[in-house]
Scaffold this motif. Structure first.
Motif, short mmCIF file in Angstrom:
data_model
loop_
_atom_site.label_atom_id
_atom_site.label_comp_id
_atom_site.label_asym_id
_atom_site.label_seq_id
_atom_site.Cartn_x
_atom_site.Cartn_y
_atom_site.Cartn_z
N ARG A 1 46.41 30.76 36.73
CA ARG A 1 45.46 29.60 37.13
C ARG A 1 45.38 28.90 38.14
NH1 ARG A 1 43.86 28.68 31.56
NH2 ARG A 1 45.14 29.97 30.00
N THR A 2 46.55 28.62 38.79
CA THR A 2 46.82 27.96 39.94
C THR A 2 47.95 28.53 40.92
OG1 THR A 2 46.47 25.56 39.10
CG2 THR A 2 47.50 25.74 41.16
N VAL A 3 47.56 29.02 42.07
CA VAL A 3 48.75 29.97 43.03
C VAL A 3 48.52 29.23 44.24
CG1 VAL A 3 46.84 31.43 43.61
CG2 VAL A 3 49.23 32.31 43.53
N VAL A 4 49.67 29.35 44.89
CA VAL A 4 49.80 29.00 46.21
C VAL A 4 49.58 30.29 47.16
CG1 VAL A 4 50.97 27.74 48.28
CG2 VAL A 4 51.21 26.99 45.86
N LEU A 5 48.67 30.33 48.20
CA LEU A 5 48.53 31.90 49.03
C LEU A 5 49.06 31.39 50.39
CD1 LEU A 5 47.33 34.38 49.21
CD2 LEU A 5 44.95 33.44 49.71
N SER A 6 49.71 32.43 50.83
CA SER A 6 50.55 32.24 51.75
C SER A 6 49.61 32.17 53.49
CB SER A 6 51.23 33.83 52.23
OG SER A 6 52.05 33.91 51.53
N ARG A 7 50.16 31.61 54.39
CA ARG A 7 49.58 31.25 55.79
C ARG A 7 50.20 32.50 56.51
NH1 ARG A 7 45.83 27.37 56.87
NH2 ARG A 7 46.51 25.44 55.85
N ASN B 1 54.27 46.06 43.96
CA ASN B 1 54.13 44.64 44.41
C ASN B 1 52.66 44.40 44.30
OD1 ASN B 1 54.16 42.19 46.64
ND2 ASN B 1 56.37 42.47 45.71
N GLY B 2 51.88 44.74 43.29
CA GLY B 2 50.61 44.12 43.25
C GLY B 2 50.77 42.84 42.34
N LEU B 3 49.40 42.40 41.86
CA LEU B 3 49.49 40.92 41.30
C LEU B 3 48.51 41.02 40.09
CD1 LEU B 3 49.89 38.09 41.68
CD2 LEU B 3 48.02 37.74 42.66
N PRO B 4 49.31 40.80 38.76
CA PRO B 4 48.42 40.68 37.61
C PRO B 4 47.66 39.28 37.41
CG PRO B 4 50.59 41.18 37.01
CD PRO B 4 50.46 40.96 38.53
N LEU B 5 46.39 39.52 37.41
CA LEU B 5 45.57 37.92 37.20
C LEU B 5 45.41 37.69 35.96
CD1 LEU B 5 42.77 38.93 39.43
CD2 LEU B 5 44.65 37.85 40.22
N ASN B 6 45.79 38.58 34.82
CA ASN B 6 45.91 38.33 33.39
C ASN B 6 46.27 39.65 32.90
OD1 ASN B 6 43.41 39.84 33.03
ND2 ASN B 6 42.26 37.99 33.77
N SER C 1 39.50 35.01 48.54
CA SER C 1 38.29 34.98 47.72
C SER C 1 38.31 35.78 46.38
CB SER C 1 37.23 35.76 48.88
OG SER C 1 37.01 35.03 50.02
N LEU C 2 39.10 36.80 46.28
CA LEU C 2 39.00 37.41 45.15
C LEU C 2 39.67 36.62 43.93
CD1 LEU C 2 38.81 40.32 43.36
CD2 LEU C 2 41.30 40.70 43.97
N LEU C 3 40.78 35.86 44.39
CA LEU C 3 41.40 35.04 43.62
C LEU C 3 40.31 34.06 42.89
CD1 LEU C 3 44.78 34.65 45.27
CD2 LEU C 3 44.46 35.80 43.08
N VAL C 4 39.64 33.29 43.97
CA VAL C 4 38.72 32.36 43.40
C VAL C 4 37.49 33.04 42.59
CG1 VAL C 4 36.82 30.94 44.42
CG2 VAL C 4 39.12 30.87 45.56
N SER C 5 37.12 34.18 42.97
CA SER C 5 36.17 34.95 42.08
C SER C 5 36.60 35.03 40.70
CB SER C 5 35.74 36.18 42.56
OG SER C 5 36.72 37.06 42.27
N HIS C 6 38.04 35.02 40.29
CA HIS C 6 38.40 35.06 39.19
C HIS C 6 38.82 33.95 38.48
CE1 HIS C 6 38.74 39.47 38.16
NE2 HIS C 6 38.52 39.58 39.48
N GLY C 7 38.23 33.02 38.97
CA GLY C 7 38.64 31.33 38.32
C GLY C 7 39.85 30.88 38.89
#
Length: 323
Positions: free
Chosen positions: A14-20, A268-273, A72-78
Motif C-alpha cells: 500500500r505504501t512504499v519508499v522508492l530508492s534514489r 529479488n523480485g517484488l510481490p505487489l500482492n 510508475s508501475l507501482l503507482v499504476s497498481h495503486g
C-alpha cells in the motif's frame, strides 16, 4: 493518521519508499571494496572517488530511468510511492573519502509489523544511508501508531580489519517477515551475530520469533537467495542456504534458481500482492514458472540497478503491506 504495518513479504503493498540513485565510491583502491558478491558487470564502479552524477552521468540517467519505470508501475497498481530526500553537500563531505550512498532503501530500514528499525550497515560508505530517509520517518512513521528505534552505531574498525569491526550489523536485505516469524540471514558480508542478537532481544516482547538463516559467504543478503512470493510459494537458491531451506518453509512449493541466477538477483523480485509479482525480463524463465502457479508477472528492466548489487526488493522499503 498514516498507517505503518508490514505483515509479511507478499500481502497487498500500500505504501512504499522508492530508492534514489546517488552513489559516491570510496577513495581507496578498488581491490579493497569487497565486491565479489556482485553478479553484474561492475567495471563502471572501478574509479576510486567517483560520483555517479558527476563522473558517470549516462549510467546515472539509466539508473534513474529504471527507478522511474518501477515507480510508475507501482503507482499504476495503486501503491503510494514516497522518496528519500537527496544527500546534502555536508553529508557527502563528512564521508571523508569513505564514499556515500543513497541507493538502496531496503538495508538502512527494517519494518516488522508497526516496528520501524534504523539498521546498522557493514560497509562504511553506506553507514549514513539512513539519513535521507529521516524526513519520511518524521512525516510518516513518527505520527503513526508505531515504534521507531535504531540499532546501536557500529564500532569504528581498525585499519585493515577484513570484517570491518564487531558491529552490530543488521541490514534489511537480510530480514524477511512472515507473520510472527522473522528470518534473518548472515553470510559474513552484512548482518552479523551481534545484529541478530540485538534484533532477537528487541522483538521478543512483541511476540516475534527470530530465525537465523546461514548463507553462503558469497551471498550478500538473504533476499538474494530466498523470495517469499505468497503463502506457500517461494523462489529459492538452496545452494546459498548452508543449512537448507528453513524447516518452517519446508512444505512450501518452490521455484529453484541456481547460484549464478541468485547472484544476478533472480530471487529479488517484488510481490505487489499474493497474485502479482514484479521481476526483471532477464528472469523470464522464473516469471513463466510463477505464472504456472497462477501468479501474474510484471516486468521492469533493472539491469543497471542490478549491476550495483540490488534489484526490486533492495530498491523498495514498505511502510504499509497488509491484508
Amino acid at each position: 493518521m498514516p498507517e505503518v504495518r508490514v505483515d509479511d513479504e507478499f500481502s497487498t503493498l500500500r505504501t512504499v519508499v522508492l530508492s534514489r540513485s546517488e552513489l559516491g565510491l570510496p577513495e581507496t583502491p578498488p581491490e579493497t571494496w569487497d565486491t565479489d558478491f556482485l553478479g553484474g558487470d561492475a567495471a563502471h564502479a572501478a574509479t576510486p572517488g567517483a560520483d555517479l552524477d558527476r563522473d558517470l552521468p549516462d549510467f546515472a540517467r539509466v539508473l534513474r530511468r529504471e527507478r522511474e519505470e518501477l515507480g510508475s508501475l507501482l503507482v499504476s497498481h495503486g501503491v503510494e510511492v514516497l522518496f528519500p530526500r537527496l544527500l546534502t553537500d555536508q553529508e557527502k563531505a563528512v564521508s571523508q573519502g569513505r564514499g556515500y550512498a543513497n541507493l538502496f532503501v531496503r538495508d538502512p530500514l527494517i519494518t516488522v509489523g508497526n516496528l520501524v528499525i534504523e539498521g546498522s550497515l557493514r560497509f562504511p560508505y553506506r553507514r549514513g544511508e539512513v539519513l535521507p530517509l529521516r524526513d519520511v520517518l518524521r512525516e510518516r512513521v513518527d505520527p503513526a501508531a508505531s515504534v521507531r528505534v535504531a540499532v546501536p552505531v557500529p564500532e569504528v574498525p581498525d585499519p585493515g580489519d577484513a570484517i570491518l569491526g564487531s558491529g552490530p550489523f543488521l541490514e534489511g536485505g537480510d530480514v524477511l517477515v512472515l507473520g510472527r516469524r522473522v528470518y534473518v540471514g548472515t553470510s559474513g558480508l552484512a548482518t552479523n551475530a551481534a545484529g541478530i542478537a540485538w534484533l532477537r532481544k528487541f522483538l521478543a516482547p512483541y511476540g516475534r520469533v527470530v530465525e537465523e538463516v546461514r548463507l553462503h559467504p558469497g551471498m550478500l543478503h538473504l533476499d538474494c537467495a530466498l523470495g517469499l512470493v505468497r503463502e506457500g510459494l517461494m523462489i529459492v537458491c538452496e545452494e546459498a542456504l548452508l543449512d537448507g531451506v528453513p524447516e518452517s518453509l519446508d512444505s512450501w512449493d518452490s521455484i529453484p534458481v541456481s547460484f549464478d541466477q541468485a547472484t544476478a538477483l533472480a530471487a529479488n523480485g517484488l510481490p505487489l500482492n499474493p497474485r502479482t509479482y514484479v521481476t526483471d525480463p532477464e528472469f523470464e524463465d522464473v516469471g513463466e514458472r510463477l505464472e504456472a502457479f497462477g501468479v501474474r508477472v510484471e516486468y521492469v528492466d533493472l539491469r543497471a540497478t542490478r549491476s550495483l548489487g540490488g534489484a526490486f526488493r533492495c530498491s523498495t522499503q514498505p511502510l504499509a503491506r497488509y491484508g
